[in-house]
Design a protein around this motif. Structure first.
Motif, PDB file in Angstrom:
ATOM      1  N   TYR A   1       0.809  -1.217   0.000  1.00  0.00           N
ATOM      2  CA  TYR A   1       0.000   0.000   0.000  1.00  0.00           C
ATOM      3  C   TYR A   1       0.845   1.271   0.000  1.00  0.00           C
ATOM      4  N   LEU A   2       2.164   1.137   0.071  1.00  0.00           N
ATOM      5  CA  LEU A   2       3.045   2.301   0.006  1.00  0.00           C
ATOM      6  C   LEU A   2       3.707   2.466  -1.354  1.00  0.00           C
ATOM      7  N   GLY A   3       3.400   1.595  -2.296  1.00  0.00           N
ATOM      8  CA  GLY A   3       4.069   1.631  -3.587  1.00  0.00           C
ATOM      9  C   GLY A   3       3.779   2.865  -4.414  1.00  0.00           C
ATOM     10  N   HIS A   4       2.678   3.545  -4.119  1.00  0.00           N
ATOM     11  CA  HIS A   4       2.291   4.737  -4.879  1.00  0.00           C
ATOM     12  C   HIS A   4       2.027   5.890  -3.922  1.00  0.00           C
ATOM     13  N   ARG A   5       2.892   5.973  -2.923  1.00  0.00           N
ATOM     14  CA  ARG A   5       2.725   6.962  -1.846  1.00  0.00           C
ATOM     15  C   ARG A   5       2.823   8.388  -2.350  1.00  0.00           C
ATOM     16  N   ASP A   6       3.638   8.640  -3.361  1.00  0.00           N
ATOM     17  CA  ASP A   6       3.766  10.001  -3.877  1.00  0.00           C
ATOM     18  C   ASP A   6       2.474  10.468  -4.532  1.00  0.00           C
ATOM     19  N   LEU A   7       1.817   9.581  -5.278  1.00  0.00           N
ATOM     20  CA  LEU A   7       0.528   9.920  -5.874  1.00  0.00           C
ATOM     21  C   LEU A   7      -0.509  10.166  -4.780  1.00  0.00           C
ATOM     22  N   ALA A   8      -0.520   9.316  -3.762  1.00  0.00           N
ATOM     23  CA  ALA A   8      -1.469   9.493  -2.658  1.00  0.00           C
ATOM     24  C   ALA A   8      -1.261  10.841  -1.972  1.00  0.00           C
ATOM     25  N   GLU A   9      -0.016  11.224  -1.735  1.00  0.00           N
ATOM     26  CA  GLU A   9       0.268  12.514  -1.102  1.00  0.00           C
ATOM     27  C   GLU A   9      -0.202  13.676  -1.977  1.00  0.00           C
ATOM     28  N   THR A  10       0.058  13.564  -3.295  1.00  0.00           N
ATOM     29  CA  THR A  10      -0.370  14.623  -4.215  1.00  0.00           C
ATOM     30  C   THR A  10      -1.886  14.781  -4.194  1.00  0.00           C
ATOM     31  N   LEU A  11      -2.605  13.678  -4.222  1.00  0.00           N
ATOM     32  CA  LEU A  11      -4.066  13.730  -4.226  1.00  0.00           C
ATOM     33  C   LEU A  11      -4.606  14.270  -2.906  1.00  0.00           C
ATOM     34  N   ALA A  12      -4.053  13.797  -1.793  1.00  0.00           N
ATOM     35  CA  ALA A  12      -4.533  14.275  -0.492  1.00  0.00           C
ATOM     36  C   ALA A  12      -4.233  15.751  -0.316  1.00  0.00           C
ATOM     37  N   ASP A  13      -3.059  16.200  -0.745  1.00  0.00           N
ATOM     38  CA  ASP A  13      -2.726  17.617  -0.665  1.00  0.00           C
ATOM     39  C   ASP A  13      -3.743  18.470  -1.423  1.00  0.00           C
ATOM     40  N   ALA A  14      -4.325  17.885  -2.479  1.00  0.00           N
ATOM     41  CA  ALA A  14      -5.267  18.613  -3.326  1.00  0.00           C
ATOM     42  C   ALA A  14      -6.724  18.436  -2.909  1.00  0.00           C
ATOM     43  N   GLY A  15      -6.971  17.764  -1.783  1.00  0.00           N
ATOM     44  CA  GLY A  15      -8.331  17.684  -1.275  1.00  0.00           C
ATOM     45  C   GLY A  15      -9.036  16.355  -1.451  1.00  0.00           C
ATOM     46  N   PHE A  16      -8.297  15.290  -1.781  1.00  0.00           N
ATOM     47  CA  PHE A  16      -8.882  13.961  -1.909  1.00  0.00           C
ATOM     48  C   PHE A  16      -8.581  13.128  -0.664  1.00  0.00           C
ATOM     49  N   VAL A  17      -9.493  12.231  -0.334  1.00  0.00           N
ATOM     50  CA  VAL A  17      -9.198  11.143   0.587  1.00  0.00           C
ATOM     51  C   VAL A  17      -8.682   9.983  -0.258  1.00  0.00           C
ATOM     52  N   VAL A  18      -7.583   9.361   0.158  1.00  0.00           N
ATOM     53  CA  VAL A  18      -6.963   8.283  -0.605  1.00  0.00           C
ATOM     54  C   VAL A  18      -6.782   7.081   0.309  1.00  0.00           C
ATOM     55  N   ALA A  19      -7.186   5.911  -0.145  1.00  0.00           N
ATOM     56  CA  ALA A  19      -7.064   4.696   0.663  1.00  0.00           C
ATOM     57  C   ALA A  19      -6.423   3.590  -0.164  1.00  0.00           C
ATOM     58  N   ALA A  20      -5.422   2.935   0.412  1.00  0.00           N
ATOM     59  CA  ALA A  20      -4.738   1.834  -0.253  1.00  0.00           C
ATOM     60  C   ALA A  20      -4.661   0.652   0.700  1.00  0.00           C
ATOM     61  N   ILE A  21      -4.654  -0.553   0.143  1.00  0.00           N
ATOM     62  CA  ILE A  21      -4.569  -1.771   0.961  1.00  0.00           C
ATOM     63  C   ILE A  21      -3.411  -2.636   0.497  1.00  0.00           C
ATOM     64  N   ASN A  22      -3.039  -3.585   1.357  1.00  0.00           N
ATOM     65  CA  ASN A  22      -2.218  -4.719   0.963  1.00  0.00           C
ATOM     66  C   ASN A  22      -3.164  -5.863   0.601  1.00  0.00           C
TER      67      ASN A  22
END
Length: 318
Positions: A84-105
């Protein structure tokens, strides 16, 4: 393309001011499947900090109160043996812009549990894992009341891209798909040949309104297998492929989808270029995952890739 990306970055720089809140969650086992480990990124009004997690350093704020209401949700599905950390940079970008982001193993097909990674059952269960993640985020999650259930998007890489196509309405046809089987003795290869595992009752989820797919594993050889995929798709392909994904697979998918996708081919890139840039120690320990050939600059690419995925979701999850 460079001019377009620069314009996007300039427009966004004034609006992205928040950090990404970082929270961990455990989705309990139920009739739908085993327990799921999840990480959730949320908009946060506090300044970002460095958050070390395993070999990675995330940029965000642990357990920051979520800022905003009626927020769009993006769910993430990793590739074979990923996390669930493999795309952490995308998740940070989306959350910074106002999205909730959820990833699983994905159970049985993640870095810490590969017990079923070479079994057909994971291809059946992966879409259900994501459906259960969405169910949790809209009901039991602490931020459930802040999420707009009409604005849900999906990001998937490799097998995660396959997962997204199933959720969007696709019905795989493994025996006729253009997929490699380097070890014919592997359980999954034997199961494909024998038709041992049925994919007739896979989980689709119409709540997901937009899909970003990176080097997806394409088990959908015909228009018939994709006829129900009507949501907008942003499709990314590496020039060289890898890990069982052939360069021609994304081209075939782009031609076969009933709705023309927004399609991008990344020159000089191989399959793992879509994973977030690795810390220095991982580059030494995991060069196959972390070191790119042909002079490819993964860090610069991800700055562009993350912003273009963000723009796609902003456009299609209004």
């Amino acid at each position: 393309m460079k001019t377009f990306i620069s314009a996007v970055l300039l427009c966004l720089s004034a609006s992205i001011a928040n950090a990404a809140g970082i929270k961990f969650a455990q989705i309990l086992a139920d009739a739908g499947g085993p327990a799921l480990k999840a990480i959730v990124w949320t908009p946060c009004s506090e300044p970002a900090q460095e958050v070390p997690i395993g070999p990675y350093v995330l940029k965000g704020r642990r357990d920051c109160p979520t800022a905003g209401e009626k927020l769009p949700l993006i769910v993430i599905s990793h590739g074979y043996g990923g996390s669930y950390l493999g795309h952490r940079d995308l998740a940070e970008t989306l959350a910074d812009a106002g999205f909730v982001v959820a990833a699983i193993n994905h159970p049985g097909d993640t870095f810490s549990d590969m017990t079923r990674a070479d079994d057909m059952s994971v291809f059946v269960e992966r879409p259900t894992d994501i459906k259960r993640l969405i169910d949790y985020m809209l009901s039991a999650a602490p931020d459930a009341a802040r999420i707009d259930p009409q604005r849900i998007g999906f990001f998937g890489f490799s097998r995660g891209g396959y997962t997204g196509l199933v959720l969007a309405g696709g019905n795989p046809d493994f025996p006729h798909a253009d997929i490699t089987c380097p070890d014919p003795r592997a359980p999954i290869c034997k199961q494909v040949r024998s038709g041992e595992v049925s994919t007739d009752h896979l989980t689709h989820d119409a709540r997901i309104k937009a899909f970003v797919l990176a080097d997806p594993f394409n088990a959908f050889p015909t228009a018939e297998s994709l006829k129900n995929v009507q949501a907008p798709v942003q499709l990314w392909a590496s020039q060289f492929g890898g890990a069982g994904v052939l360069p021609r697979n994304a081209d075939a998918l782009a031609r076969t989808l009933p709705r023309k996708p927004e399609y991008h081919i990344v020159s000089d890139a191989a399959h793992f270029a879509f994973l977030a840039p690795c810390p220095a120690a991982m580059k030494s320990n995991e060069p196959g995952l972390c070191v790119d050939a042909n002079g490819f600059d993964r860090t610069t690419f991800h700055e562009q890739f993350d912003e273009m995925a963000l723009t796609f979701f902003q456009t299609n999850l209004r």
